[in-house]
Write a protein that holds these residues in place. Structure first.
Motif, PDB file in Angstrom:
ATOM      1  N   ILE A 142       0.697  -1.164   0.182  1.00  0.00           N
ATOM      2  CA  ILE A 142       0.010   0.143   0.033  1.00  0.00           C
ATOM      3  C   ILE A 142       0.774   1.367   0.061  1.00  0.00           C
ATOM      4  N   GLU A 143       1.925   1.243   0.805  1.00  0.00           N
ATOM      5  CA  GLU A 143       2.705   2.407   1.158  1.00  0.00           C
ATOM      6  C   GLU A 143       3.509   2.655  -0.420  1.00  0.00           C
ATOM      7  N   LEU A 144       3.946   1.449  -1.031  1.00  0.00           N
ATOM      8  CA  LEU A 144       4.629   1.845  -2.256  1.00  0.00           C
ATOM      9  C   LEU A 144       3.927   2.145  -3.537  1.00  0.00           C
ATOM     10  N   LEU A 145       2.575   1.441  -3.514  1.00  0.00           N
ATOM     11  CA  LEU A 145       1.737   1.901  -4.774  1.00  0.00           C
ATOM     12  C   LEU A 145       1.120   3.134  -4.452  1.00  0.00           C
ATOM     13  N   ARG A 146       0.968   3.699  -3.328  1.00  0.00           N
ATOM     14  CA  ARG A 146       0.538   5.023  -3.310  1.00  0.00           C
ATOM     15  C   ARG A 146       1.280   5.924  -3.716  1.00  0.00           C
ATOM     16  N   GLN A 147       2.570   5.779  -3.754  1.00  0.00           N
ATOM     17  CA  GLN A 147       3.771   6.748  -4.369  1.00  0.00           C
ATOM     18  C   GLN A 147       3.538   6.842  -5.950  1.00  0.00           C
ATOM     19  N   GLY A 148       2.776   6.011  -6.523  1.00  0.00           N
ATOM     20  CA  GLY A 148       2.361   5.902  -7.877  1.00  0.00           C
ATOM     21  C   GLY A 148       2.498   4.670  -8.535  1.00  0.00           C
ATOM     22  N   LEU A 149       1.695   4.577  -9.708  1.00  0.00           N
ATOM     23  CA  LEU A 149       1.535   3.163 -10.500  1.00  0.00           C
ATOM     24  C   LEU A 149       2.329   3.206 -11.809  1.00  0.00           C
ATOM     25  N   GLU A 150       2.772   4.439 -11.894  1.00  0.00           N
ATOM     26  CA  GLU A 150       3.577   4.378 -13.123  1.00  0.00           C
ATOM     27  C   GLU A 150       4.784   3.591 -13.109  1.00  0.00           C
ATOM     28  N   GLY A 151       5.362   3.231 -14.178  1.00  0.00           N
ATOM     29  CA  GLY A 151       6.770   2.489 -14.154  1.00  0.00           C
ATOM     30  C   GLY A 151       6.351   1.191 -13.605  1.00  0.00           C
ATOM     31  N   THR A 152       7.149   0.500 -12.954  1.00  0.00           N
ATOM     32  CA  THR A 152       6.932  -1.034 -12.598  1.00  0.00           C
ATOM     33  C   THR A 152       7.398  -0.976 -11.076  1.00  0.00           C
ATOM     34  N   PRO A 153       6.552  -0.424 -10.287  1.00  0.00           N
ATOM     35  CA  PRO A 153       6.842  -0.722  -8.641  1.00  0.00           C
ATOM     36  C   PRO A 153       6.860  -2.201  -8.398  1.00  0.00           C
ATOM     37  N   GLN A 154       7.864  -2.508  -7.484  1.00  0.00           N
ATOM     38  CA  GLN A 154       7.780  -3.951  -7.428  1.00  0.00           C
ATOM     39  C   GLN A 154       7.137  -4.351  -6.002  1.00  0.00           C
ATOM     40  N   ALA A 155       5.909  -4.553  -6.365  1.00  0.00           N
ATOM     41  CA  ALA A 155       4.834  -5.102  -5.376  1.00  0.00           C
ATOM     42  C   ALA A 155       5.230  -6.357  -4.968  1.00  0.00           C
ATOM     43  N   GLN A 156       4.970  -6.800  -3.756  1.00  0.00           N
ATOM     44  CA  GLN A 156       5.270  -8.206  -3.205  1.00  0.00           C
ATOM     45  C   GLN A 156       4.099  -9.084  -3.329  1.00  0.00           C
ATOM     46  N   THR A 157       2.808  -8.750  -2.997  1.00  0.00           N
ATOM     47  CA  THR A 157       1.806  -9.537  -3.342  1.00  0.00           C
ATOM     48  C   THR A 157       1.157  -9.577  -4.719  1.00  0.00           C
ATOM     49  N   ALA A 158       0.559 -10.758  -4.824  1.00  0.00           N
ATOM     50  CA  ALA A 158       0.022 -11.048  -6.292  1.00  0.00           C
ATOM     51  C   ALA A 158      -0.926  -9.898  -6.662  1.00  0.00           C
ATOM     52  N   ALA A 159      -1.749  -9.478  -5.655  1.00  0.00           N
ATOM     53  CA  ALA A 159      -2.838  -8.272  -5.860  1.00  0.00           C
ATOM     54  C   ALA A 159      -2.205  -7.134  -6.218  1.00  0.00           C
ATOM     55  N   GLY A 160      -0.976  -6.669  -5.618  1.00  0.00           N
ATOM     56  CA  GLY A 160      -0.377  -5.713  -5.886  1.00  0.00           C
ATOM     57  C   GLY A 160       0.367  -5.590  -7.388  1.00  0.00           C
ATOM     58  N   LYS A 161       0.643  -6.657  -7.667  1.00  0.00           N
ATOM     59  CA  LYS A 161       1.359  -6.932  -9.108  1.00  0.00           C
ATOM     60  C   LYS A 161       0.306  -6.735 -10.075  1.00  0.00           C
ATOM     61  N   LEU A 162      -0.665  -7.343  -9.935  1.00  0.00           N
ATOM     62  CA  LEU A 162      -1.932  -7.212 -10.747  1.00  0.00           C
ATOM     63  C   LEU A 162      -2.393  -5.860 -10.937  1.00  0.00           C
ATOM     64  N   LEU A 163      -2.432  -5.101  -9.741  1.00  0.00           N
ATOM     65  CA  LEU A 163      -2.817  -3.696  -9.700  1.00  0.00           C
ATOM     66  C   LEU A 163      -2.091  -2.893 -10.743  1.00  0.00           C
ATOM     67  N   VAL A 164      -0.754  -2.939 -10.628  1.00  0.00           N
ATOM     68  CA  VAL A 164       0.242  -2.228 -11.306  1.00  0.00           C
ATOM     69  C   VAL A 164       0.097  -2.600 -12.886  1.00  0.00           C
ATOM     70  N   GLY A 165      -0.193  -3.764 -13.484  1.00  0.00           N
ATOM     71  CA  GLY A 165      -0.596  -4.186 -14.709  1.00  0.00           C
ATOM     72  C   GLY A 165      -1.833  -3.742 -15.293  1.00  0.00           C
ATOM     73  N   LEU A 166      -2.915  -3.691 -14.207  1.00  0.00           N
ATOM     74  CA  LEU A 166      -4.384  -3.248 -14.531  1.00  0.00           C
ATOM     75  C   LEU A 166      -4.132  -1.671 -14.690  1.00  0.00           C
ATOM     76  N   ALA A 167      -3.561  -1.127 -13.834  1.00  0.00           N
ATOM     77  CA  ALA A 167      -3.106   0.293 -14.037  1.00  0.00           C
ATOM     78  C   ALA A 167      -2.583   0.771 -15.573  1.00  0.00           C
ATOM     79  N   HIS A 168      -1.823  -0.025 -15.905  1.00  0.00           N
ATOM     80  CA  HIS A 168      -1.092   0.221 -17.205  1.00  0.00           C
ATOM     81  C   HIS A 168      -2.061  -0.178 -18.410  1.00  0.00           C
ATOM     82  N   ARG A 169      -3.062  -1.178 -18.161  1.00  0.00           N
ATOM     83  CA  ARG A 169      -3.852  -1.704 -19.113  1.00  0.00           C
ATOM     84  C   ARG A 169      -5.043  -0.692 -19.211  1.00  0.00           C
ATOM     85  N   ARG A 170      -5.500   0.141 -18.237  1.00  0.00           N
ATOM     86  CA  ARG A 170      -6.092   1.249 -18.153  1.00  0.00           C
ATOM     87  C   ARG A 170      -5.818   2.336 -18.921  1.00  0.00           C
ATOM     88  N   ALA A 171      -4.482   2.610 -18.414  1.00  0.00           N
ATOM     89  CA  ALA A 171      -3.831   3.910 -19.220  1.00  0.00           C
ATOM     90  C   ALA A 171      -3.702   3.648 -20.635  1.00  0.00           C
TER      91      ALA A 171
END
Length: 461
Positions: A142-171
């Motif tokens: 949560i702390e990492l991804l609140r800083q921004g979903l641009e680029g490829t932040p190294q989330a640890q949870t599966a949900a976090g990784k999916l969130l980054v990918g889905l943000a790019h899909r939406r963009a």
């Protein structure tokens, strides 16, 4: 001398486009989703659906499969012999930390489905389908991804990784897709939705709304016994095929995949491979969890306490077999839809369990009992108690789990459970039975009759 297995040495292997992504690359995924996707192809010579699959915690499976270009030998083992098939549907085997590639794939219009086998613990949910924001790993994401979903932040949870990918899909202006759990947990679609949307709401409300409007979370019930790969298997594959395969998979002939839900970006024609699509999956899920997985857990603990090492050994023990049948009788009282074919399913399970050529180790099944027994024995016991019955057989399965854990600690053996600290603390309580029950279900932990029954069963064990 055997030649290495890869797409240059195995000329018949085809390379389909990557249209599916998987989180949790392991033997079961390759014996089930990858295999059935290959079987579903309309034209075998021109496959249309390839998988890019990412490992869980360890990169080991990816490191084994990358030199083979994702190819592996699937050995279907029955009492009549072995059947070997090289599976070419796995196009990319990626380590879990390659978030950049995962994001790239999820932002591709070609990718239509994400499947997952990350175990129940990988969803990080508390009671009531709520994201466990107190968990350190979740809090860090949560702390990492609140800083921004641009680029490829190294989330640890599966949900976090999916969130980054889905943000790019939406963009990228793309439509949504389906994210489908293939884990052995009830309501796995709702579980996945709760994990992904729960995290999204903590991080980006607009993205959460986009996911809610565009992404679907189908539920699935999956079944295929897939023992761990051994060096012995690798040697046997080399002799049978002439190829050196670093990562073959052995499995049984039986398989089942039942799915409920929508796929907005398309999907393989899995029904061509025998996959069932239904409108209400709950009782199909419970049939699998309570009959197959429930008896597996009972055999894993009671069977090992009686000195057995494999499912085949345990089910051929008359005492174990009787306990399994008793558990099935209790579960069957709550599996009433005719299309479930419960009597036939039970008969088929006995045939599968007694397959002498599938070495399914009880120690492997016994891992993570504090999580597995919640959906297995505890769920049956709660259903029985709600019906006004004792639930003695399900209670015995829980008692066997407690006795097995007590024995492991007494003998200074490693307790292989992601909740090992909680189990150890519960066993050290003044009254360990309600403490252990509390790890499975808070209501059962308050049920005096259940506590007394399990306490007496422990004395017998």
């Amino acid at each position: 001398m055997n030649q290495p297995l890869n797409r240059s040495t195995h000329a018949e292997a085809k390379t389909p486009p990557v249209r599916l992504v998987h989180l949790g690359l392991g033997a079961f995924h390759r014996a089930h989703q990858v295999f059935l996707t290959r079987q579903a192809e309309q034209e075998s010579a021109n496959p249309e659906f390839g998988y890019a699959s990412f490992t869980g915690r360890s990169a080991g499976a990816a490191l084994e499969l990358q030199p083979q270009d994702g190819l592996y030998t699937l050995v279907t083992r029955s009492g009549d012999g072995d059947e070997c098939q090289v599976i070419d549907t796995l196009v990319e085997a990626q380590p879990a930390d390659n978030v950049e590639r995962l994001v790239e794939l999820l932002a591709s219009p070609e990718v239509c489905v994400v499947t997952m086998t990350i175990t129940e613990a990988g969803y990080y949910l508390a009671d009531g389908f709520q994201l466990d924001t107190d968990n350190e790993t979740v809090a860090a994401d949560i702390e990492l991804l609140r800083q921004g979903l641009e680029g490829t932040p190294q989330a640890q949870t599966a949900a976090g990784k999916l969130l980054v990918g889905l943000a790019h899909r939406r963009a990228a202006g793309l439509s949504g897709l389906a994210v489908m759990s293939c884990d052995n947990i009830a309501a796995n679609g709702a579980t996945t939705r709760a994990a992904v949307l729960g995290l999204a709401r903590e991080v980006d409300a607009e993205l959460a709304q986009w996911i809610e409007n565009n992404v679907t979370f189908p539920s699935s019930s999956i079944d295929r016994i897939t023992p761990a790969t051994t060096d012995e298997l690798k040697n046997e594959v080399a002799e049978m095929t002439g190829y050196h395969d670093n990562s073959p998979v052995v499995t049984e002939p039986f398989f089942s995949w039942v799915i409920e839900g929508e796929f907005p970006a398309g999907r393989p024609e899995w029904e061509r491979a025998g996959v069932e699509f239904v409108d209400d999956i709950e009782q199909f899920e419970n049939r699998k969890l309570w009959l197959l997985n429930g008896s597996h857990s009972l055999m894993a603990y009671f069977g090992q306490l009686r000195g057995h090492t494999t499912v085949a050994e345990a089910i051929n023990d008359e005492e174990v077999r009787a306990r399994v049948e008793d558990l099935w009788d209790e579960a069957a009282a709550h599996l009433t839809r005719p299309e479930l074919n419960v009597p036939e399913y039970r008969t088929a399970l006995i045939e599968r369990f007694t397959n002498p050529r599938i070495r399914h180790n009880l120690a492997q099944i016994a891992i993570d009992g504090a999580t597995k027994q919640r959906m297995r024995a505890a769920a049956i016991l709660k259903a029985e108690r709600s019906a006004g019955r004792s639930g003695e057989a399900a209670a015995f399965s829980i008692a066997s789990w407690i006795a097995f854990a007590q024995q492991a600690l007494q003998q200074d053996q490693e307790l292989k459970d992601s909740r090992a600290d909680e189990v150890t603390e519960a066993l050290s309580a003044e009254n360990p039975v309600p403490a252990m029950l509390a790890l499975l279900d808070s209501e059962l932990a308050q049920d005096a009759e259940v506590i007394d029954a399990i306490t007496n069963q422990l004395k017998e064990l």
